[in-house]
Structure formats: structure tokens, C-alpha cells
Design an enzyme around this catalytic site. Structure first.
Site, PDB file in Angstrom:
ATOM      1  N   CYS A 159       0.834  -1.211   0.000  1.00 23.49           N
ATOM      2  CA  CYS A 159       0.000   0.000   0.000  1.00 23.49           C
ATOM      3  C   CYS A 159       0.871   1.265   0.000  1.00 23.49           C
ATOM      4  O   CYS A 159       1.857   1.344   0.726  1.00 23.49           O
ATOM      5  CB  CYS A 159      -0.918  -0.023   1.223  1.00 23.49           C
ATOM      6  SG  CYS A 159      -2.037   1.389   1.265  1.00 23.49           S
ATOM      7  N   CYS A 163       0.337   4.979   6.943  1.00 21.90           N
ATOM      8  CA  CYS A 163      -0.309   4.735   8.240  1.00 21.90           C
ATOM      9  C   CYS A 163       0.690   4.028   9.170  1.00 21.90           C
ATOM     10  O   CYS A 163       1.125   2.895   8.880  1.00 21.90           O
ATOM     11  CB  CYS A 163      -1.561   3.880   8.063  1.00 21.90           C
ATOM     12  SG  CYS A 163      -2.651   4.505   6.761  1.00 21.90           S
ATOM     13  N   CYS A 183       0.421   0.301  10.282  1.00 14.55           N
ATOM     14  CA  CYS A 183      -0.036  -0.727   9.347  1.00 14.55           C
ATOM     15  C   CYS A 183       1.062  -1.599   8.744  1.00 14.55           C
ATOM     16  O   CYS A 183       1.988  -1.106   8.080  1.00 14.55           O
ATOM     17  CB  CYS A 183      -0.838  -0.083   8.222  1.00 14.55           C
ATOM     18  SG  CYS A 183      -1.625  -1.351   7.189  1.00 14.55           S
ATOM     19  N   CYS A 215     -16.301  -9.368   5.707  1.00 15.53           N
ATOM     20  CA  CYS A 215     -15.701  -8.080   5.359  1.00 15.53           C
ATOM     21  C   CYS A 215     -14.425  -8.287   4.545  1.00 15.53           C
ATOM     22  O   CYS A 215     -13.514  -8.991   4.974  1.00 15.53           O
ATOM     23  CB  CYS A 215     -15.394  -7.295   6.632  1.00 15.53           C
ATOM     24  SG  CYS A 215     -14.626  -5.711   6.290  1.00 15.53           S
ATOM     25  N   CYS A 217     -19.492  -6.598   3.675  1.00 17.67           N
ATOM     26  CA  CYS A 217     -18.831  -5.343   4.031  1.00 17.67           C
ATOM     27  C   CYS A 217     -17.507  -5.269   3.274  1.00 17.67           C
ATOM     28  O   CYS A 217     -16.915  -6.299   2.966  1.00 17.67           O
ATOM     29  CB  CYS A 217     -18.584  -5.345   5.539  1.00 17.67           C
ATOM     30  SG  CYS A 217     -17.661  -3.926   6.147  1.00 17.67           S
ATOM     31  N   CYS A 252     -19.502   1.703   9.002  1.00 17.06           N
ATOM     32  CA  CYS A 252     -18.698   1.083  10.051  1.00 17.06           C
ATOM     33  C   CYS A 252     -17.462   1.963  10.218  1.00 17.06           C
ATOM     34  O   CYS A 252     -16.662   2.083   9.296  1.00 17.06           O
ATOM     35  CB  CYS A 252     -18.307  -0.337   9.625  1.00 17.06           C
ATOM     36  SG  CYS A 252     -17.119  -1.123  10.740  1.00 17.06           S
ATOM     37  N   ARG A 272     -17.728  -3.139  18.097  1.00 18.63           N
ATOM     38  CA  ARG A 272     -16.965  -4.345  17.788  1.00 18.63           C
ATOM     39  C   ARG A 272     -15.630  -4.402  18.542  1.00 18.63           C
ATOM     40  O   ARG A 272     -14.816  -3.485  18.430  1.00 18.63           O
ATOM     41  CB  ARG A 272     -16.707  -4.416  16.273  1.00 18.63           C
ATOM     42  CG  ARG A 272     -16.233  -5.770  15.823  1.00 18.63           C
ATOM     43  CD  ARG A 272     -16.059  -5.932  14.314  1.00 18.63           C
ATOM     44  NE  ARG A 272     -16.798  -5.065  13.426  1.00 18.63           N
ATOM     45  CZ  ARG A 272     -18.031  -5.257  13.010  1.00 18.63           C
ATOM     46  NH1 ARG A 272     -18.710  -6.298  13.426  1.00 18.63           N
ATOM     47  NH2 ARG A 272     -18.604  -4.410  12.197  1.00 18.63           N
TER      48      ARG A 272
END
Ligand code: SAM
Ligand code: DTB
Ligand code: SF4
Length: 333
Positions: A52, A56, A59, A96, A128, A188, A260
Site C-alpha cells: 500500500c 499509516c 499498518c 468483510c 462489508c 462502520c 466491535r
């Protein structure tokens, strides 16, 4: 009873309540809006892993950090549908699909994701996706394919955000959430604790979520999984009391949301998880992997459910958007 006009100080006062009293109050609110014996079981699958371009700091999938996550291209549609079927057979009602993308692009990969969405919806699961930033048109196409919910986390407070991510803004996140909402997809959105943020930052994130024009239907609370190779690799593990404070405050300020208990369960005892359910958590991710990091396996969770007399929640229970039938879905590609 549902408020969107919380002040920062009100949310902070809830968060700062002595913890046993906070749990008692949150458990009370939980019982007014939900069946406390029910917990939703969701399964995550990384359909496009690693590489990616974003930065972040938490991550493991960011290309710039050396975390050992193998870069893979988008999984084939059928492989994803087989995975969803197995998740359903194991008791999951929500599936998801995550992609290590900055944003959705209008290309063949997106067309394949639309096919995955169609297929999972046909299985009768709440489908999702979490694919990064979305335009209004892309949100609309996902909706037409049968998407039920979209995950896009605020991650932290607006003030702390720039310490964690520099390659896109907080405002970008809010806009994506508005695009999701605009397409009538269930929202979400939550965040992560344990990244070096202050208590004010945690309250700030919950305050932003609880004062959105409409609360997210689902609020994931993640404990940082500190992955070697990321800038946050040395962060200390958060205590369960901090998770409880976040969960309880989310429950009190957004009573109808599914809260969650997300990343971090693998390091929690049964007793700690039970306290999180008592504080108002009513959803978990099942399966032995989150996206790239470990999660308690199905056997362990079945034991947990039996021990606590919890049962998995049926799909589409909030009734706000029932399953879209295959015949009703227009061709999307
Ligand atoms: N690329 C998309 C995006 O960022 O929106 C979707 C996938 S991304 C991995 C989804 C969410 O996973 C992030 O927003 C973050 O909240 C959570 N996450 C990622 N790595 C994590 C970690 N190490 N610990 C806890 N949560 C994490
Ligand atoms: C969310 O809030 N937590 C999930 C889901 N949404 C996509 C992701 C957690 C990822 C943890 C790190 C990993 O497994 O890569
Ligand atoms: Fe990319 Fe999402 Fe990871 Fe950020 S959280 S680096 S956008 S996969």
C-alpha cells in the site's frame, strides 16, 4: 434518547467515570437497546494484501515499512466466495473484504470486487468492504452490487491524526464516510488505541463519531497490534481497562451501534473479553486471522460463546437494509 449533539466535555465525563460505575451504566444502556446474549460474528478476509502506498504508522501493509507481509495481487473472485461460504458455515453472518488500497480506482480490480460483493450477498451474509477512499459514484456502484456496509475508520482524533498518517487527511476520511452514507450503505467506523495518543485524543475520536449527522451502525474498537517493522513496533500493549473505557463510552454515546471488539483479542483472556462484552461490545471478528495478523481461532471462540452463554446474532437484524436478492441486482460490470 439518541443524541448527535454531545459536547466534548460530556463525552469526556463519561470516559472519566470510575471504571466499575462506567461499566454498570454502559451495561444498562446496552440492555435497553440490544439483547446482551447476542454477539455478531464477522469474518475478515484480505482480498488484496500489502504494497500500500499510504504511510499509516500502525499498518503492516504499507509498502514503505519492512514487515515481512508478502505483496499479493487481488484474489480471484471464486476463491473469495469459497472463503465466505466457509465463514458462513462456521457461524459468521458478516463478511468483510479488505484491500490495501489508498482509494478505489475505476478499473478491472474494482469490477472484480463488485462481483465478490454480489456473490457474498447471494450467500445471505451481510457483506462489508474496506477499500480506502471512495467517491460518491463508487459508493453507489457498491450499493447496487449488494454491499451492506463499508468500513472506513477515523482511527484517532483529528489532532493526533497527522502524527499517524500524512498521506491523506482527516477531512478525506469524513468525506468518504459521507459518500458511503449518501449511497445508503451502513457505516462502520471506529479506531485504534495504543498508538501513543492521549486520553483526550480517544475522547475526541468518539466525540467526532457520536456527533456525525447519523451515528455509524458499527464502531470497531481496535487495540494496536504492534507489528515489527512499523514505526509503532515498540508501543506498549494497552490494558483491558482502556479497551473497556472506549467500548463503554462508545456504547453510552452511540447506544444503537454494534460496538466491535476488534484487533487485539488474541492477547486477551476469556475474562477480559467477558468484561468487554459486559461494557457493551456486541460484535467480534472470528477466524484465525484478521487481515494479516493472528486472531483467536473458531474453536476458541466457540468455547468462549458456550462459556458465556452467548449466541451469534442473525444477519440483517437491524432490518434497515435487508438482503438484496440476486434477481434485484442490476449488472454492475
Ligand atoms: N486500506 C484501507 C483503509 O486504510 O481504509 C482498508 C484496510 S485498513 C488495514 C483497515 C483498518 O485496519 C485501518 O483503518 C486500521 O484502523 C486497522 N488496522 C490496520 N493495522 C492495524 C494494526 N496494526 N492494529 C490495529 N488496527 C489496525
Ligand atoms: C477494523 O477496524 N479492524 C479490522 C477491520 N476494521 C478491517 C482490521 C484490523 C487489522 C489488524 C491488522 C492486520 O491484521 O493486518
Ligand atoms: Fe494502506 Fe489501509 Fe494500511 Fe493505511 S491502513 S497503509 S491505507 S492498507
Amino acid at each position: 434518547m439518541i443524541r448527535n449533539d454531545w459536547s466534548f466535555d460530556e463525552v469526556k465525563a463519561i470516559y472519566d467515570t470510575p471504571v466499575l460505575d462506567l461499566m454498570y451504566q454502559a451495561a444498562t444502556v446496552h440492555r435497553q437497546h440490544h439483547d446482551p446474549q447476542e454477539v455478531q460474528v464477522c469474518t475478515l478476509l484480505s482480498v488484496k494484501t500489502g504494497g500500500c502506498p499510504e504511510d499509516c504508522a500502525y499498518c503492516p501493509q504499507a509498502a514503505r515499512y519492512h514487515t515481512g507481509v508478502k505483496v499479493e495481487k487481488l484474489l480471484p473472485v471464486q476463491e473469495v466466495l469459497d472463503h465466505a461460504q466457509r465463514a458462513k458455515d462456521a457461524g459468521s453472518t458478516r463478511f468483510c473484504m479488505g484491500a490495501a488500497w489508498r482509494e478505489v480506482r475505476d478499473n478491472r480490480d474494482f469490477d472484480s470486487v463488485l462481483e465478490m460483493v454480489k456473490g457474498v450477498n447471494t450467500l445471505g451474509m451481510e457483506v462489508c468492504c474496506t477499500l480506502g477512499m471512495l467517491t460518491q459514484t463508487q459508493a453507489q456502484r457498491l450499493k447496487e452490487a449488494g454491499l451492506y456496509a463499508y468500513n472506513h475508520n477515523l482511527d484517532t482524533s483529528e489532532e493526533f491524526y497527522d502524527d499517524i498518517i500524512t498521506t491523506r487527511t482527516y477531512q478525506d476520511r469524513i468525506e468518504t464516510l459521507a459518500n458511503v452514507r449518501g449511497a445508503k450503505i451502513s457505516v462502520c467506523s471506529g479506531g485504534i488505541i495504543g498508538m501513543g495518543e492521549t486520553h483526550r485524543d480517544r475522547v475526541g475520536m468518539l466525540h467526532t463519531l457520536a456527533t456525525l449527522p447519523q451515528h455509524p451502525e458499527s464502531v470497531p474498537v481496535n487495540a494496536l497490534v504492534a507489528v515489527e517493522g512499523t514505526p509503532l513496533e515498540d508501543q506498549a500493549r494497552v490494558s483491558v481497562w482502556e479497551m473497556i473505557r472506549m467500548i463503554a463510552t462508545a456504547r453510552m454515546t452511540m447506544p444503537k451501534a454494534m460496538v466491535r471488539l476488534s484487533a487485539g483479542r488474541v492477547r486477551m483472556t476469556t475474562e477480559e473479553q467477558a468484561l468487554c462484552f459486559l461494557a457493551g461490545a456486541n460484535s467480534i471478528f472470528a477466524g484465525d486471522k484478521l487481515l494479516t495478523t493472528p486472531n483467536p481461532g473458531t474453536d476458541q471462540d466457540q468455547e468462549l460463546f458456550q462459556l458465556l452463554n452467548i449466541r451469534p446474532r442473525a444477519a440483517f437484524k437491524n432490518g434497515q437494509a435487508a438482503q438484496i436478492k440476486w434477481e434485484q441486482i442490476p449488472s454492475v460490470v
